[in-house]
Motif scaffolding. Structure first.
Motif, short mmCIF file in Angstrom:
data_model
loop_
_atom_site.label_atom_id
_atom_site.label_comp_id
_atom_site.label_asym_id
_atom_site.label_seq_id
_atom_site.Cartn_x
_atom_site.Cartn_y
_atom_site.Cartn_z
N THR A 23 12.05 -17.95 -27.92
CA THR A 23 11.68 -17.47 -29.25
C THR A 23 11.56 -15.95 -29.29
O THR A 23 12.08 -15.30 -30.19
CB THR A 23 10.35 -18.11 -29.69
N ASP B 218 11.49 -22.37 -31.16
CA ASP B 218 10.15 -22.58 -31.71
C ASP B 218 9.96 -24.02 -32.19
O ASP B 218 8.85 -24.55 -32.16
CB ASP B 218 9.85 -21.59 -32.83
N GLN C 116 9.09 -25.89 -29.07
CA GLN C 116 7.73 -25.58 -28.65
C GLN C 116 6.70 -26.30 -29.53
O GLN C 116 5.75 -26.91 -29.02
CB GLN C 116 7.49 -24.08 -28.70
N LYS C 117 6.91 -26.26 -30.82
CA LYS C 117 5.95 -26.89 -31.73
C LYS C 117 5.92 -28.40 -31.55
O LYS C 117 4.85 -29.03 -31.58
CB LYS C 117 6.30 -26.55 -33.18
N TRP D 138 -0.48 -23.03 -34.89
CA TRP D 138 0.67 -23.43 -35.69
C TRP D 138 0.24 -23.86 -37.10
O TRP D 138 0.91 -23.56 -38.09
CB TRP D 138 1.39 -24.60 -35.01
N PRO E 57 6.75 -20.14 -40.91
CA PRO E 57 7.18 -20.64 -39.60
C PRO E 57 7.49 -19.55 -38.58
O PRO E 57 7.10 -19.67 -37.41
CB PRO E 57 8.43 -21.47 -39.93
N SER E 58 8.19 -18.49 -38.96
CA SER E 58 8.57 -17.46 -37.98
C SER E 58 7.36 -16.70 -37.46
O SER E 58 7.27 -16.40 -36.26
CB SER E 58 9.58 -16.49 -38.60
N ALA F 40 5.55 -19.01 -35.14
CA ALA F 40 6.29 -19.18 -33.89
C ALA F 40 6.02 -18.03 -32.93
O ALA F 40 5.81 -18.24 -31.73
CB ALA F 40 7.79 -19.29 -34.17
#
Length: 257
Positions: free
Chosen positions: A78, A87, A90-91, A143, A149-150, A153
């Motif tokens: 990321t 990402d 990862q999430k 999160w 989102p970015s 992340a």
């Protein structure tokens, strides 16, 4: 291959074909492993039948570390390479890793009660594993706290990389400190110290749990990709509504209010 999978649409297509096979293999290995555990593995000469908890506890412990290491790799993807799915991976891995870490702690407590005479001790291995669970929960909370989102992340990636320092502490705690846990007995330079009658069922269970984790991870990534697409479409629809000119009829209606 990785470049091709960087396209979410291609990933969805490939993972959709893989999921039934991976899930089926996981179910088969877990069924065989459980049969071996209950009908083939002998009782331990000291621990008796309680040794069977090992076949859930140990794979869960391994996966708690493996999934976090995978999250750290995704975090680098990321921050450095900005891989479109890093990402997402990862999430999706965070709640799975937290679940296996929690399972490791619970089964460890159940196993520790008859062996140590207590449900919990502030042992170096237990404490560092508990810290790992808290790190997982902190990443999940981060999160959820950041909507974009970015931005979420990048923040989660940084937190994940900071938490990597706990992995060697969990792994080598039994070597660095005097703990109640025994040293490594499977993955060691001198070879395994576990009898083959117990080792092979353990490896089968570990393989089954690993494929289960892969199944859950692929499903989680697919869900996250689709969720982001729905979010993007909702935002696009909201922007289009704002740009629609007001008709005279609507203006007149507003004026009468």
């Amino acid at each position: 291959m990785l470049t091709a999978l960087a396209n979410p649409t291609r990933f969805l297509a490939l993972s959709g074909r893989m999921l039934p096979w991976v899930a089926g293999a996981a179910a088969l290995l877990l069924a065989v492993g459980l049969w071996l555990v209950f009908f083939s593995v002998p009782d331990d000469y000291q621990q008796g039948a309680t040794v069977r908890i090992m076949y859930i506890h140990v794979p869960a412990a391994w996966l708690s570390l493996f999934l976090y290491a995978m999250m750290a790799g995704s975090a680098i993807g990321t921050l450095v390479w900005r891989h479109p799915l890093a990402d997402v991976a990862q999430k999706a891995a965070a709640p799975i890793g937290a679940a296996f870490t929690f399972l490791c702690l619970v089964t460890g407590s159940i196993w520790g009660k008859p062996m140590w005479g207590t449900w919990w001790v502030w042992d170096a291995r237990l404490t560092s594993e508990l810290v790992l669970l808290l790190i997982y929960l902190g990443i999940i909370g981060l999160w959820r706290a950041i909507e974009e989102p970015s931005s979420a992340a990048r923040a989660a990636a940084i937190m994940t990389l900071v938490g990597v320092i706990n992995l060697p502490i969990v792994k080598f705690s039994v070597d660095w400190w005097n703990t109640l846990h025994q040293p490594a007995s499977v993955l060691r330079l001198g070879g395994s110290t576990i009898d083959p009658s117990m080792l092979w069922p353990l490896l089968v269970m570990a393989a089954g749990f690993t494929l289960l984790a892969v199944t859950l991870h692929l499903a989680g990534m697919r869900t996250e990709i689709l969720r982001r697409r729905v979010r993007s479409l909702s935002l696009l629809e909201a922007q289009q509504r704002e740009r629609v000119p007001v008709t005279p009829t609507v203006s007149a209606a507003k004026a009468l209010r």
